[in-house]
Design an enzyme around this catalytic site. Structure first.
Site, PDB file in Angstrom:
ATOM      1  N   ARG A 121       0.815  -1.230   0.000  1.00  0.00           N
ATOM      2  CA  ARG A 121       0.000   0.000   0.000  1.00  0.00           C
ATOM      3  C   ARG A 121       0.848   1.280   0.000  1.00  0.00           C
ATOM      4  NH1 ARG A 121      -3.063  -3.071   3.752  1.00  0.00           N
ATOM      5  NH2 ARG A 121      -4.795  -4.080   2.663  1.00  0.00           N
ATOM      6  N   LYS A 143       2.234  11.599 -10.543  1.00  0.00           N
ATOM      7  CA  LYS A 143       1.387  10.724 -11.357  1.00  0.00           C
ATOM      8  C   LYS A 143       2.209   9.503 -11.751  1.00  0.00           C
ATOM      9  CE  LYS A 143      -1.954  13.830 -13.524  1.00  0.00           C
ATOM     10  NZ  LYS A 143      -2.415  14.405 -14.803  1.00  0.00           N
ATOM     11  N   GLU A 185       7.157  19.218 -24.050  1.00  0.00           N
ATOM     12  CA  GLU A 185       6.543  19.504 -22.736  1.00  0.00           C
ATOM     13  C   GLU A 185       7.022  20.864 -22.214  1.00  0.00           C
ATOM     14  OE1 GLU A 185       4.120  17.665 -21.660  1.00  0.00           O
ATOM     15  OE2 GLU A 185       4.510  15.513 -21.911  1.00  0.00           O
ATOM     16  N   LYS A 227       5.599  23.651 -12.924  1.00  0.00           N
ATOM     17  CA  LYS A 227       4.833  22.437 -12.596  1.00  0.00           C
ATOM     18  C   LYS A 227       4.661  22.309 -11.081  1.00  0.00           C
ATOM     19  CE  LYS A 227       3.869  17.658 -13.369  1.00  0.00           C
ATOM     20  NZ  LYS A 227       3.976  16.466 -14.189  1.00  0.00           N
ATOM     21  N   GLU A 237      -5.529  16.808  -9.326  1.00  0.00           N
ATOM     22  CA  GLU A 237      -6.185  17.260 -10.564  1.00  0.00           C
ATOM     23  C   GLU A 237      -7.697  17.357 -10.412  1.00  0.00           C
ATOM     24  OE1 GLU A 237      -4.226  15.896 -14.206  1.00  0.00           O
ATOM     25  OE2 GLU A 237      -6.195  15.783 -15.115  1.00  0.00           O
ATOM     26  N   ARG A 241      -4.831  21.691 -12.248  1.00  0.00           N
ATOM     27  CA  ARG A 241      -3.739  20.825 -12.735  1.00  0.00           C
ATOM     28  C   ARG A 241      -4.024  20.303 -14.145  1.00  0.00           C
ATOM     29  NH1 ARG A 241      -0.175  16.056  -9.806  1.00  0.00           N
ATOM     30  NH2 ARG A 241       0.893  15.443 -11.720  1.00  0.00           N
ATOM     31  N   ASN A 245      -2.369  19.113 -19.079  1.00  0.00           N
ATOM     32  CA  ASN A 245      -2.752  18.159 -20.120  1.00  0.00           C
ATOM     33  C   ASN A 245      -2.994  18.820 -21.463  1.00  0.00           C
ATOM     34  OD1 ASN A 245      -3.402  15.169 -19.724  1.00  0.00           O
ATOM     35  ND2 ASN A 245      -3.734  16.099 -17.724  1.00  0.00           N
ATOM     36  N   HIS A 248      -2.813  16.888 -24.650  1.00  0.00           N
ATOM     37  CA  HIS A 248      -2.671  15.471 -24.301  1.00  0.00           C
ATOM     38  C   HIS A 248      -3.884  14.626 -24.665  1.00  0.00           C
ATOM     39  CE1 HIS A 248       0.905  16.892 -22.336  1.00  0.00           C
ATOM     40  NE2 HIS A 248       1.184  15.708 -21.820  1.00  0.00           N
ATOM     41  N   HIS A 252      -2.680  11.394 -26.447  1.00  0.00           N
ATOM     42  CA  HIS A 252      -2.908  10.024 -25.964  1.00  0.00           C
ATOM     43  C   HIS A 252      -3.643   9.200 -27.025  1.00  0.00           C
ATOM     44  CE1 HIS A 252      -2.439  11.338 -21.468  1.00  0.00           C
ATOM     45  NE2 HIS A 252      -1.283  11.231 -22.104  1.00  0.00           N
ATOM     46  N   HIS A 265       5.967  10.065 -27.004  1.00  0.00           N
ATOM     47  CA  HIS A 265       4.964  10.845 -26.268  1.00  0.00           C
ATOM     48  C   HIS A 265       5.104  12.340 -26.587  1.00  0.00           C
ATOM     49  CE1 HIS A 265       2.247  12.066 -23.102  1.00  0.00           C
ATOM     50  NE2 HIS A 265       3.187  12.827 -22.567  1.00  0.00           N
TER      51      HIS A 265
HETATM   52  P1  NAD Z   1      11.228   6.891 -22.229  1.00  0.00           P
HETATM   53  O1  NAD Z   1      11.167   6.656 -20.798  1.00  0.00           O
HETATM   54  O2  NAD Z   1      10.757   5.815 -23.150  1.00  0.00           O
HETATM   55  O3  NAD Z   1      12.720   7.281 -22.619  1.00  0.00           O
HETATM   56  C1  NAD Z   1      13.027   7.555 -23.945  1.00  0.00           C
HETATM   57  C2  NAD Z   1      14.196   6.703 -24.465  1.00  0.00           C
HETATM   58  O4  NAD Z   1      15.426   7.253 -24.008  1.00  0.00           O
HETATM   59  C3  NAD Z   1      14.181   5.272 -24.000  1.00  0.00           C
HETATM   60  O5  NAD Z   1      14.655   4.446 -25.035  1.00  0.00           O
HETATM   61  C4  NAD Z   1      15.166   5.286 -22.847  1.00  0.00           C
HETATM   62  O6  NAD Z   1      15.722   4.031 -22.572  1.00  0.00           O
HETATM   63  C5  NAD Z   1      16.197   6.238 -23.352  1.00  0.00           C
HETATM   64  N1  NAD Z   1      16.984   6.955 -22.369  1.00  0.00           N
HETATM   65  C6  NAD Z   1      16.570   7.440 -21.180  1.00  0.00           C
HETATM   66  N2  NAD Z   1      17.524   8.189 -20.635  1.00  0.00           N
HETATM   67  C7  NAD Z   1      18.569   8.150 -21.479  1.00  0.00           C
HETATM   68  C8  NAD Z   1      19.857   8.753 -21.455  1.00  0.00           C
HETATM   69  N3  NAD Z   1      20.223   9.597 -20.500  1.00  0.00           N
HETATM   70  N4  NAD Z   1      20.701   8.475 -22.472  1.00  0.00           N
HETATM   71  C9  NAD Z   1      20.321   7.670 -23.497  1.00  0.00           C
HETATM   72  N5  NAD Z   1      19.107   7.101 -23.583  1.00  0.00           N
HETATM   73  C10 NAD Z   1      18.249   7.355 -22.578  1.00  0.00           C
HETATM   74  O7  NAD Z   1      10.415   8.202 -22.650  1.00  0.00           O
HETATM   75  P2  NAD Z   1      10.219   9.620 -21.944  1.00  0.00           P
HETATM   76  O8  NAD Z   1      10.013  10.557 -23.049  1.00  0.00           O
HETATM   77  O9  NAD Z   1      11.253   9.883 -20.947  1.00  0.00           O
HETATM   78  O10 NAD Z   1       8.858   9.439 -21.144  1.00  0.00           O
HETATM   79  C11 NAD Z   1       7.642   9.234 -21.810  1.00  0.00           C
HETATM   80  C12 NAD Z   1       6.675   8.618 -20.835  1.00  0.00           C
HETATM   81  O11 NAD Z   1       6.458   9.506 -19.754  1.00  0.00           O
HETATM   82  C13 NAD Z   1       5.314   8.343 -21.443  1.00  0.00           C
HETATM   83  O12 NAD Z   1       4.882   7.055 -21.081  1.00  0.00           O
HETATM   84  C14 NAD Z   1       4.428   9.397 -20.824  1.00  0.00           C
HETATM   85  O13 NAD Z   1       3.100   8.982 -20.710  1.00  0.00           O
HETATM   86  C15 NAD Z   1       5.075   9.566 -19.479  1.00  0.00           C
HETATM   87  N6  NAD Z   1       4.780  10.855 -18.833  1.00  0.00           N
HETATM   88  C16 NAD Z   1       4.390  10.844 -17.542  1.00  0.00           C
HETATM   89  C17 NAD Z   1       4.129  12.015 -16.890  1.00  0.00           C
HETATM   90  C18 NAD Z   1       3.734  12.007 -15.446  1.00  0.00           C
HETATM   91  O14 NAD Z   1       3.350  13.067 -14.921  1.00  0.00           O
HETATM   92  N7  NAD Z   1       3.852  10.888 -14.760  1.00  0.00           N
HETATM   93  C19 NAD Z   1       4.286  13.244 -17.557  1.00  0.00           C
HETATM   94  C20 NAD Z   1       4.713  13.228 -18.879  1.00  0.00           C
HETATM   95  C21 NAD Z   1       4.977  12.021 -19.511  1.00  0.00           C
HETATM   96  N1  GLY Z   2       1.806  15.537 -17.042  1.00  0.00           N
HETATM   97  C1  GLY Z   2       0.572  16.006 -16.525  1.00  0.00           C
HETATM   98  C2  GLY Z   2       0.541  16.082 -15.050  1.00  0.00           C
HETATM   99  O1  GLY Z   2       1.491  15.754 -14.383  1.00  0.00           O
HETATM  100  O2  GLY Z   2      -0.457  16.455 -14.498  1.00  0.00           O
END
Ligand code: NAD
Ligand code: GLY
Length: 357
Positions: A121, A143, A185, A227, A237, A241, A245, A248, A252, A265
């Site tokens: 939990r 998130k 972003e 942020k 949210e 907040r 999005n 988004h 999505h 993304h």
């Molecule tokens: P990702 O995590 O897939 O990373 C992108 C690529 O870069 C991957 O192949 C990874 O292995 C590689 N990589 C990472 N760091 C590296 C480095 N320093 N050097 C070389 N390669 C590296 O993609 P992302 O763009 O980081 O994240 C996208 C994800 O984040 C999506 O699933 C999206 O929905 C999510 N997201 C979440 C939130 C949230 O608030 N939780 C906000 C925005 C996006």
């Molecule tokens: N990436 C959108 C949020 O964190 O609310």
């Protein structure tokens, strides 16, 4: 090592620092103060772990460390992968005082954070983001979650980290396409709430693409600051907040319809922001300014070809849907945004119908 910048996310007893600088890995910033027990699980992936995991160990000196490398990519952001994190925690005999540490991009952070939210939990969680996108967005705000085959990020939980440690040195190995995805972003923050930052981005996009350290530190810091403020006002949210999005709802749907991982993304967010701006009631010149900045970042201004009914099916699972009605984050002007269910449905269909590359 340059000066370390710290931004606080103010959430009462769940407040935490975002620490930004270079040289933070290799023991440059002590994480042990944020680890309540004696053991940690570092969750990374098969790309990032070989690059950075050994460099994270000195930051955790004295702690018992176990590791798990997930398969790389958005297509693995699933319940099945999240289950492997839980399995590892169980097999290592992890307790309530175990800390889960995410080392990687947003995919690793979202999966590891969700596992940390669920295991017993909720156990302590630390974010060490290594992509630009994760440094300016995914690692901040709590998130966490995974995709469902029918919808992006449909399963998840709010679970705040204890600290976010952003070592900008990690960006030196990030592929150009991933760097550009992170810029989407960053542009978002300017478009939704900070016209001065938007103008700064117009001036400094070339420097960001060249990975100029000073420009990156400023852009990451300003993004995290904006942020942090929004999350502190509305952690779960319930209102404001949602502006984070912007673009988004479209993004999505693109990710789901194209197959997770086809469009990054950030690329989907870029095209989604242009669509959202077109649906907004703003001056054409502002629309063009947004498109020009997205293009200058090397990001797509057009979405892929998707049938209108497919768009609407995918968007119907958006988390902002209320009483079965779509709601969008729209711009009142560049730098001002709101969540609204009031939009021109005919215009939406026309925009979607004409969106193809
Ligand atoms: P990702 O995590 O897939 O990373 C992108 C690529 O870069 C991957 O192949 C990874 O292995 C590689 N990589 C990472 N760091 C590296 C480095 N320093 N050097 C070389 N390669 C590296 O993609 P992302 O763009 O980081 O994240 C996208 C994800 O984040 C999506 O699933 C999206 O929905 C999510 N997201 C979440 C939130 C949230 O608030 N939780 C906000 C925005 C996006
Ligand atoms: N990436 C959108 C949020 O964190 O609310």
């Amino acid at each position: 090592m340059s000066a370390i910048r710290t931004i606080n996310v103010s959430l009462g007893d769940r407040s935490y620092p975002i620490v930004i600088g270079n040289g933070l890995l290799n023991g440059g910033f002590d994480l042990t103060d944020f680890v309540p027990g004696s053991d940690c699980l570092i969750v990374s992936n098969d790309v990032v772990a070989p690059l950075y995991r050994d460099r994270l160990l000195p930051n955790l000196s004295g702690k018992a460390i176990s590791t798990l490398d997930l398969p790389d990519g958005e297509s693995h952001k699933s319940m099945a992968t999240m289950r492997t994190v839980l399995d590892q925690l169980v097999s290592k005999g992890a307790n309530r005082d175990t800390t889960v540490i995410a080392l990687g991009g947003g995919v690793v952070g979202d999966i590891a954070g969700f596992a940390a939210a669920c295991y017993m939990r909720g156990v302590a969680f630390i974010q060490v983001p290594t992509t630009l996108l994760a440094q300016v967005d995914a690692s901040v705000g709590g998130k966490t979650g995974v995709n469902h085959p029918h919808g992006k990020n449909l399963i998840g939980a709010f679970h705040q980290p204890r600290v976010v440690m952003i070592d900008i040195d990690t960006l030196s190995t990030l592929p150009d396409r991933e760097l550009r995805a992170g810029l989407a972003e960053i542009i978002k923050y300017g478009a939704i709430c900070d016209i001065d930052f938007f103008a700064w981005l117009e001036e400094n996009m070339a420097a960001l693409l060249e990975r100029d350290t000073e420009a990156l530190v400023y852009a990451i810091g300003r993004s995290c600051e904006l942020k942090a403020r929004i999350v502190a006002d509305d952690e779960r949210e319930l209102g404001r907040r949602a502006i984070l999005n912007f673009g988004h709802t479209f993004a999505h749907a693109i990710e789901n319809c194209q197959g997770y991982g086809e469009w990054l993304h950030g690329e989907a967010v870029a095209a989604g922001m242009v669509l959202a701006a077109s649906l907004s009631d703003i001056a054409e010149a502002e629309n063009e300014r947004l498109q020009a900045l997205v293009a200058a970042a090397g990001l797509p201004v057009k979405a892929p070809a998707i049938a209108v009914d497919e768009w609407l099916r995918a968007m119907g699972l958006d988390k902002k849907v209320q009483n079965k009605q779509l709601r969008f984050v729209l711009l009142g002007a560049l730098g001002e945004s709101m969540l609204t269910s009031s939009y021109d449905a005919g215009k939406l269909r026309r925009i979607l119908g004409g969106s193809a590359v």
